[in-house]
Design a protein around this motif. Structure first.
Motif, PDB file in Angstrom:
ATOM      1  N   TRP A 157      -6.193  -9.042  -2.313  1.00  0.00           N
ATOM      2  CA  TRP A 157      -5.407  -8.552  -1.177  1.00  0.00           C
ATOM      3  C   TRP A 157      -5.002  -7.078  -1.257  1.00  0.00           C
ATOM      4  O   TRP A 157      -4.471  -6.547  -0.277  1.00  0.00           O
ATOM      5  CB  TRP A 157      -4.166  -9.427  -0.969  1.00  0.00           C
ATOM      6  CG  TRP A 157      -3.324  -9.658  -2.191  1.00  0.00           C
ATOM      7  CD1 TRP A 157      -3.535 -10.591  -3.163  1.00  0.00           C
ATOM      8  CD2 TRP A 157      -2.137  -8.945  -2.570  1.00  0.00           C
ATOM      9  NE1 TRP A 157      -2.553 -10.514  -4.128  1.00  0.00           N
ATOM     10  CE2 TRP A 157      -1.674  -9.524  -3.781  1.00  0.00           C
ATOM     11  CE3 TRP A 157      -1.419  -7.911  -2.004  1.00  0.00           C
ATOM     12  CZ2 TRP A 157      -0.535  -9.074  -4.434  1.00  0.00           C
ATOM     13  CZ3 TRP A 157      -0.274  -7.455  -2.649  1.00  0.00           C
ATOM     14  CH2 TRP A 157       0.151  -8.040  -3.851  1.00  0.00           C
ATOM     15  N   LEU A 158      -5.259  -6.403  -2.371  1.00  0.00           N
ATOM     16  CA  LEU A 158      -5.042  -4.957  -2.406  1.00  0.00           C
ATOM     17  C   LEU A 158      -6.264  -4.242  -1.831  1.00  0.00           C
ATOM     18  O   LEU A 158      -7.282  -4.867  -1.542  1.00  0.00           O
ATOM     19  CB  LEU A 158      -4.775  -4.492  -3.835  1.00  0.00           C
ATOM     20  CG  LEU A 158      -3.491  -5.010  -4.499  1.00  0.00           C
ATOM     21  CD1 LEU A 158      -3.367  -4.454  -5.909  1.00  0.00           C
ATOM     22  CD2 LEU A 158      -2.259  -4.667  -3.676  1.00  0.00           C
TER      23      LEU A 158
ATOM     24  N   GLU B 156      -9.140   1.923  -4.512  1.00  0.00           N
ATOM     25  CA  GLU B 156      -8.512   2.324  -5.764  1.00  0.00           C
ATOM     26  C   GLU B 156      -7.492   1.310  -6.276  1.00  0.00           C
ATOM     27  O   GLU B 156      -6.745   1.579  -7.189  1.00  0.00           O
ATOM     28  CB  GLU B 156      -7.829   3.693  -5.599  1.00  0.00           C
ATOM     29  CG  GLU B 156      -8.773   4.836  -5.269  1.00  0.00           C
ATOM     30  CD  GLU B 156      -9.702   5.203  -6.415  1.00  0.00           C
ATOM     31  OE1 GLU B 156      -9.538   4.652  -7.528  1.00  0.00           O
ATOM     32  OE2 GLU B 156     -10.606   6.032  -6.214  1.00  0.00           O
ATOM     33  N   MET B 157      -7.420   0.132  -5.648  1.00  0.00           N
ATOM     34  CA  MET B 157      -6.537  -0.954  -6.074  1.00  0.00           C
ATOM     35  C   MET B 157      -5.101  -0.447  -6.249  1.00  0.00           C
ATOM     36  O   MET B 157      -4.505  -0.528  -7.316  1.00  0.00           O
ATOM     37  CB  MET B 157      -7.056  -1.587  -7.366  1.00  0.00           C
ATOM     38  CG  MET B 157      -6.633  -3.046  -7.533  1.00  0.00           C
ATOM     39  SD  MET B 157      -7.616  -3.819  -8.835  1.00  0.00           S
ATOM     40  CE  MET B 157      -6.715  -5.353  -9.052  1.00  0.00           C
TER      41      MET B 157
ATOM     42  N   MET C 232      -0.269  -5.393   6.038  1.00  0.00           N
ATOM     43  CA  MET C 232      -1.695  -5.507   5.725  1.00  0.00           C
ATOM     44  C   MET C 232      -1.912  -6.344   4.472  1.00  0.00           C
ATOM     45  O   MET C 232      -2.847  -7.156   4.413  1.00  0.00           O
ATOM     46  CB  MET C 232      -2.310  -4.117   5.570  1.00  0.00           C
ATOM     47  CG  MET C 232      -2.385  -3.346   6.878  1.00  0.00           C
ATOM     48  SD  MET C 232      -3.186  -1.723   6.671  1.00  0.00           S
ATOM     49  CE  MET C 232      -3.380  -1.228   8.380  1.00  0.00           C
ATOM     50  N   TRP C 233      -1.063  -6.168   3.457  1.00  0.00           N
ATOM     51  CA  TRP C 233      -1.174  -7.000   2.254  1.00  0.00           C
ATOM     52  C   TRP C 233      -0.947  -8.470   2.606  1.00  0.00           C
ATOM     53  O   TRP C 233      -1.696  -9.346   2.154  1.00  0.00           O
ATOM     54  CB  TRP C 233      -0.141  -6.562   1.220  1.00  0.00           C
ATOM     55  CG  TRP C 233      -0.458  -5.293   0.509  1.00  0.00           C
ATOM     56  CD1 TRP C 233      -1.651  -4.628   0.476  1.00  0.00           C
ATOM     57  CD2 TRP C 233       0.453  -4.514  -0.289  1.00  0.00           C
ATOM     58  NE1 TRP C 233      -1.546  -3.494  -0.293  1.00  0.00           N
ATOM     59  CE2 TRP C 233      -0.285  -3.398  -0.774  1.00  0.00           C
ATOM     60  CE3 TRP C 233       1.792  -4.653  -0.635  1.00  0.00           C
ATOM     61  CZ2 TRP C 233       0.316  -2.433  -1.594  1.00  0.00           C
ATOM     62  CZ3 TRP C 233       2.377  -3.691  -1.449  1.00  0.00           C
ATOM     63  CH2 TRP C 233       1.646  -2.598  -1.921  1.00  0.00           C
TER      64      TRP C 233
ATOM     65  N   ARG D   9      -5.181 -14.599   4.384  1.00  0.00           N
ATOM     66  CA  ARG D   9      -6.600 -14.845   4.584  1.00  0.00           C
ATOM     67  C   ARG D   9      -7.234 -15.507   3.355  1.00  0.00           C
ATOM     68  O   ARG D   9      -8.175 -16.289   3.471  1.00  0.00           O
ATOM     69  CB  ARG D   9      -7.311 -13.533   4.898  1.00  0.00           C
ATOM     70  CG  ARG D   9      -8.696 -13.682   5.509  1.00  0.00           C
ATOM     71  CD  ARG D   9      -9.423 -12.356   5.545  1.00  0.00           C
ATOM     72  NE  ARG D   9      -8.584 -11.252   6.006  1.00  0.00           N
ATOM     73  CZ  ARG D   9      -8.846  -9.982   5.723  1.00  0.00           C
ATOM     74  NH1 ARG D   9      -9.896  -9.652   4.973  1.00  0.00           N
ATOM     75  NH2 ARG D   9      -8.061  -9.025   6.175  1.00  0.00           N
ATOM     76  N   HIS D  10      -6.708 -15.184   2.170  1.00  0.00           N
ATOM     77  CA  HIS D  10      -7.260 -15.725   0.928  1.00  0.00           C
ATOM     78  C   HIS D  10      -6.374 -16.808   0.320  1.00  0.00           C
ATOM     79  O   HIS D  10      -6.476 -17.103  -0.864  1.00  0.00           O
ATOM     80  CB  HIS D  10      -7.451 -14.593  -0.093  1.00  0.00           C
ATOM     81  CG  HIS D  10      -8.498 -13.592   0.298  1.00  0.00           C
ATOM     82  ND1 HIS D  10      -8.189 -12.407   0.915  1.00  0.00           N
ATOM     83  CD2 HIS D  10      -9.850 -13.612   0.168  1.00  0.00           C
ATOM     84  CE1 HIS D  10      -9.308 -11.728   1.148  1.00  0.00           C
ATOM     85  NE2 HIS D  10     -10.323 -12.430   0.699  1.00  0.00           N
TER      86      HIS D  10
END
Length: 465
Positions: A182-183, A187-188, A381-382, A388-389
């Motif tokens: 989810w990041l 660049e995480m 957004m996160w 979603r996951h």
């Protein structure tokens, strides 16, 4: 994470019978701070019928948070709140103990009750939490609820080197694969993104944030940079790759350092970036630039002067520094549930408290920017990617973990939406340094400069410009 497995509560158990005595809180002897696994058989809820007192308590509970538009039913299935045509949320309490714990300390216990299923919830979590925050704020700073929560609902934060390692392990060493879901994929970055353009994706906004920091620090090829608390190392690699600087980055998370070193090697940056598994208090050497993004929240406020001493010692006379941190308008503790269950040791400061870093160490603040709403959008957004996951994360962890982190992400978004939390970027230098710019123009020239130059550095596509 130290979260217990979910204890299923069914509708038969919900129709319980009993009285207002210790039995009503019997289930709440479960210790959420340990790794205890609890079975439904061991947490059978006391059977009780709903009384007028239960309904009166619900009425008072709703009143003290400003009478939000919610519907609440109790364990007999009947609603205990006045009819609401368009509720922001619908809640169902399955036992008296859950109701009493909410009344005792809603900030700490409601999250536990939601995560274990003792309070069912239907609605938009972020919007619900925003309504609650606004309701409590509307009561004024001197409301009895806010005073009780601040006085008894929080613990003092002491982050020694050993305690800091324990806290960081609790939050960051739960698996890189989890965060990758989810990041951002560039660049995480697990810190606030920057949205100078409205329709940016999360990846574009995180890259824009990294450029924003580099521009504020006026990085030049050959500069030496020290980073305190580097996460998965994305900023350090980015500075080396795009600005030609040499970076020494400190972190006490073994999982993150391992990932950072592997990534630097894969990108051919090992000669420019050195990742050090150590506490910021042990930084050695002198550097042109000091930067810390998302670490200050993990530093106890009584340690700010020491952090400032580290900065003063390691920053060259003409050096520049930047601290990027979650903060508050008025001094106060982190949300009790987040601090105990998600982010142990977290304590976001007010700007007045941050001055304990700078003033005793003759460091001069050059620029302050507040990116509060940028963090709200980042969290949205996160949370969307997390949702979603969700099935995949549930397989990796468990249902209670998923509920806890969903509440954490949405509750944090709400806190930024209503101004309960802020996001500060503070630029500073030694007070006697005269090698400073006369304006802030250099920060924003990048966003409006030569498109060919931007294309080499940014993932922002032409159609977004």
């Amino acid at each position: 994470m130290g979260l217990i497995k979910q204890s299923t509560v069914n509708h038969e158990t919900a129709h319980a019978a009993g009285s207002y005595d210790d039995a009503a809180l019997h289930n709440d002897s479960v210790q959420h701070s340990g790794s205890t696994s609890v079975s439904p058989e061991k947490t059978t809820l006391t059977r009780s019928s709903v009384t007028w007192l239960d309904r009166w308590l619900v009425k008072k509970m709703v009143e003290v948070v400003g009478n939000p538009p919610v519907r609440i039913s109790l364990w007999d299935g009947a609603e205990a709140t006045p009819y609401c045509k368009h509720p922001v949320a619908v809640l169902a309490y399955h036992d008296r103990g859950a109701l009493l714990k909410t009344l005792i300390n809603p900030e700490l216990y409601w999250g536990d009750l939601y995560c274990t299923g003792r309070v069912e919830f239907d609605g938009d979590l972020a919007e619900f939490m925003s309504v609650i925050y606004r309701g409590i704020s509307g009561l004024g700073k001197k409301s009895w609820l806010r005073q009780l929560i601040h006085r008894f609902g929080h613990r003092r934060i002491f982050n020694s080197e050993d305690k800091a390692k324990e806290n960081i392990h609790h939050h960051y060493d739960i698996g890189n694969d989890f965060y990758k879901l989810w990041l951002d994929t560039e660049e995480m970055q697990y810190t606030c993104a920057y949205f100078p353009l409205d329709k940016m994706t999360l990846e574009q906004a995180q890259i824009a944030k990294l450029h924003h920091i580099c521009q504020k620090l006026q990085l030049a090829p050959g500069d030496t940079v020290v980073e305190a608390g580097c996460g998965w190392g994305g900023l350090a690699r980015f500075m080396a790759k795009h600005y030609g600087v040499n970076v020494t980055a400190y972190n006490i998370s073994r999982e993150q350092i391992k990932y950072a070193r592997q990534s630097a090697q894969q990108e051919g940056l090992s000669e420019l970036v050195n990742y050090v598994l150590d506490d910021y208090r042990n930084i050695e050497g002198q550097f042109d630039v000091f930067v810390s993004v998302g670490m200050l929240e993990h530093v106890a406020k009584q340690d700010y002067k020491e952090l400032g001493e580290v900065i003063r010692r390691c920053l060259k006379p003409d050096g520049r520094g930047l601290i990027h941190a979650i903060g508050r308008v008025i001094p106060g503790p982190m949300n009790a549930w987040i601090e105990r269950r998600i982010f142990p040791g977290a304590c976001p400061p007010a700007l007045s408290e941050m001055m304990d870093i700078f003033e005793p160490n003759d460091l001069s603040v050059m620029d302050i920017e507040n990116l509060r709403l940028h963090y709200s959008r980042t969290l949205a957004m996160w949370a969307e990617r997390f949702e979603r996951h969700k099935a995949q994360i549930t397989e990796m962890m468990d249902e209670e973990f998923v509920r806890a982190w969903g509440l954490y992400l949405n509750g944090s978004k709400a806190a930024f939406d209503v101004g309960e939390l802020q996001l500060f970027q503070v630029v500073f230098s030694h007070s006697k340094n005269n090698e400073i710019t006369w304006s802030r123009q250099h920060i924003y020239d990048f966003d409006h400069g030569d498109k060919d130059a931007r294309a080499k550095l940014s993932v922002v596509p032409a159609e977004v410009e």
